[in-house]
Enzyme design. Structure first.
Site, short mmCIF file in Angstrom:
data_model
loop_
_atom_site.label_atom_id
_atom_site.label_comp_id
_atom_site.label_asym_id
_atom_site.label_seq_id
_atom_site.Cartn_x
_atom_site.Cartn_y
_atom_site.Cartn_z
N TYR A 80 75.91 -7.62 -31.96
CA TYR A 80 76.33 -8.95 -32.37
C TYR A 80 76.12 -9.24 -33.85
O TYR A 80 76.57 -10.26 -34.35
CB TYR A 80 75.60 -10.01 -31.53
CG TYR A 80 76.23 -10.23 -30.17
CD1 TYR A 80 76.19 -9.23 -29.19
CD2 TYR A 80 76.87 -11.42 -29.86
CE1 TYR A 80 76.77 -9.43 -27.95
CE2 TYR A 80 77.45 -11.63 -28.62
CZ TYR A 80 77.40 -10.63 -27.67
OH TYR A 80 77.98 -10.83 -26.45
N ASP A 90 74.68 -9.80 -22.33
CA ASP A 90 75.90 -10.61 -22.19
C ASP A 90 76.64 -10.21 -20.91
O ASP A 90 77.04 -11.06 -20.12
CB ASP A 90 76.79 -10.40 -23.42
CG ASP A 90 78.09 -11.17 -23.30
OD1 ASP A 90 78.03 -12.36 -22.95
OD2 ASP A 90 79.16 -10.58 -23.55
N ASP A 125 74.38 0.75 -16.36
CA ASP A 125 75.41 0.92 -15.31
C ASP A 125 74.77 0.84 -13.93
O ASP A 125 75.27 0.16 -13.03
CB ASP A 125 76.21 2.22 -15.53
CG ASP A 125 75.35 3.43 -15.84
OD1 ASP A 125 74.12 3.27 -16.03
OD2 ASP A 125 75.90 4.56 -15.89
C1 IPM Z 1 77.75 -16.01 -23.95
C2 IPM Z 1 79.15 -15.94 -24.49
C3 IPM Z 1 79.06 -15.64 -25.98
C4 IPM Z 1 78.35 -14.31 -26.14
C5 IPM Z 1 80.43 -15.62 -26.68
C6 IPM Z 1 81.17 -16.92 -26.47
C7 IPM Z 1 80.30 -15.32 -28.15
O1 IPM Z 1 79.88 -14.99 -23.81
O2 IPM Z 1 77.02 -16.94 -24.34
O3 IPM Z 1 77.38 -15.18 -23.13
O4 IPM Z 1 78.97 -13.25 -26.11
O5 IPM Z 1 77.13 -14.33 -26.31
MN MN Z 2 78.81 -14.04 -22.19
#
Ligand code: IPM
Ligand code: MN
Length: 377
Positions: free
Chosen positions: A154, A263, A239
């Site tokens: 990220y 995520d 996985d």
């Molecule tokens: C989450 C969302 C976000 C992320 C997106 C909207 C950038 O999917 O909060 O999980 O990937 O963290």
């Molecule tokens: Mn997400």
């Protein structure tokens, strides 16, 4: 001496100051404002029952403001947000804004600027909620995912070379710092100890392929574990983690993982706990300003129809009160949600059998149920 001083006995109890919390509200896009409206209503009611006050500072950042002014997160807003005690967020994402602009410029930027290095996502199946997992119930699905929230893939390190040509190269690097990994892992151990359930912490990674990044995670995990002999440790590749979350969710108590894997597995987690209508999370800076949000998106399809499920936002509000130290109010909210769930036909938007507003009202009504008040310590 004034008349007033005379009628007041000198040893009278000093007036107690009401506990007050300053909360910034970002209703955001789509159905965000509708669910935040219900969340605020419930939190206000819980606050008055428990004798504290919430003051709300609304901010209109989001897709609409961006379309009008091209501003995403002005410095003035960011500086204000650093000063409040918590942030209550609805949803970010607008159908007329290209993907990535608001996500990166607002949501991810807030997480990084405010150093909200933990994304805490409880996966809890409440009684009466339909899970797609056959033969699994509330006793089996009750764990927490501690997702690292500021690093990994990220960070946005990378680039293109020869873009648009047949020889194009695209790089996206996962950034993992020892400090960043360690504070996340330490938080996860503390969280496991505090939950005091199975006292088991599972590291979810991919050490067989990500032999640098997740080697660091594994070594840090093993080091930190030495200070927590009471916590059982476990490891699963990501996985396999997805497989076990479906097949044997009861094996998990707390899972700690990096930003990208967190995520992904928390969307899976949201589904097994009954869907986006109920899944809540907190972006935590344990030493600074934390932000609480329902983890579903802005749901443009349902916007303005008063049919979206506000329970996820209400639960996120409960997490916020817990974080602020108002655990009795948080418990009230959770218990009220548990009472309301069986009344709904479904947790899905448009299928609840009640409007968004009515669900909020139902939760408020159950906040003062006697049995909760007495079940509190
Ligand atoms: C989450 C969302 C976000 C992320 C997106 C909207 C950038 O999917 O909060 O999980 O990937 O963290
Ligand atoms: Mn997400």
């Amino acid at each position: 001496m004034t008349k007033l001083a005379k009628v007041r006995p000198p040893m009278s109890k000093p007036p107690t100051t009401t506990r007050t919390y300053r909360v910034a509200v970002i209703p955001g896009d789509g159905t965000g404002p509708e669910v935040i409206r219900e969340g605020r209503k419930v939190l206000e009611a819980a606050a008055s029952l428990e004798g504290f006050r919430l003051t709300w500072q609304p901010y209109d950042v989001g897709g609409e403001r961006y379309l009008k002014t091209k501003e995403i997160l002005p410095d003035t807003v960011l500086n204000d947000l650093r000063q409040v005690q918590a942030i209550y967020l609805g949803a970010i994402g607008h159908p007329d804004v290209a993907p990535g602009i608001l996500e990166r410029g607002l949501l991810l930027r807030l997480r990084v600027e405010l150093d909200q290095y933990i994304n805490l996502r409880p996966v809890k199946l409440y009684p009466g909620v339909a899970t797609p997992l056959k033969d699994k119930g509330p006793d089996d699905i009750d764990f927490v995912v501690v997702r690292e929230n500021t690093e990994g893939l990220y960070v946005g390190v990378g680039g293109f070379s020869r873009k648009g040509t047949a020889d194009e190269v695209a790089l996206q690097t996962s950034v993992n710092t020892r400090k960043g990994v360690e504070r996340c892992v330490r938080y996860a151990f503390e969280c496991t100890r505090k939950r005091n359930r199975r006292k088991k912490l599972t590291l979810c990674g991919k050490t067989n392929v990500l032999t640098y990044a997740h080697d660091l995670w594994q070594r840090v995990f093993n080091d930190v574990a030495k200070a927590y002999p009471d916590v059982t440790t476990d490891y699963t590749h990501v996985d396999a983690c997805c497989m076990w979350m479906v097949k044997n969710p009861e094996w998990f108590d707390v899972i700690v993982t990096d930003n990208m894997f967190g995520d992904i597995i928390t969307d899976l987690g949201a589904m097994i706990q009954g869907g986006m209508g109920i899944a809540a999370g907190g972006n935590l800076n344990p030493e600074g300003t934390s932000m609480f949000e329902p983890i579903g998106g802005s749901a443009p399809k349902y916007t303005g129809k008063n049919v979206i499920n506000p329970l996820a936002a209400i639960c996120a509000g409960g997490m916020m009160l817990d974080h602020l130290g108002e655990s009795r109010a948080a418990q009230r909210i959770e218990q009220a949600v548990i009472q309301v769930i069986p009344k709904l036909k479904s947790l899905a938007a448009g299928k609840m059998g009640y409007s968004t507003t009515e669900v909020g009202d139902l939760v408020v009504k159950h906040l003062s149920d006697k049995r909760h008040a007495t079940s509190d310590k």
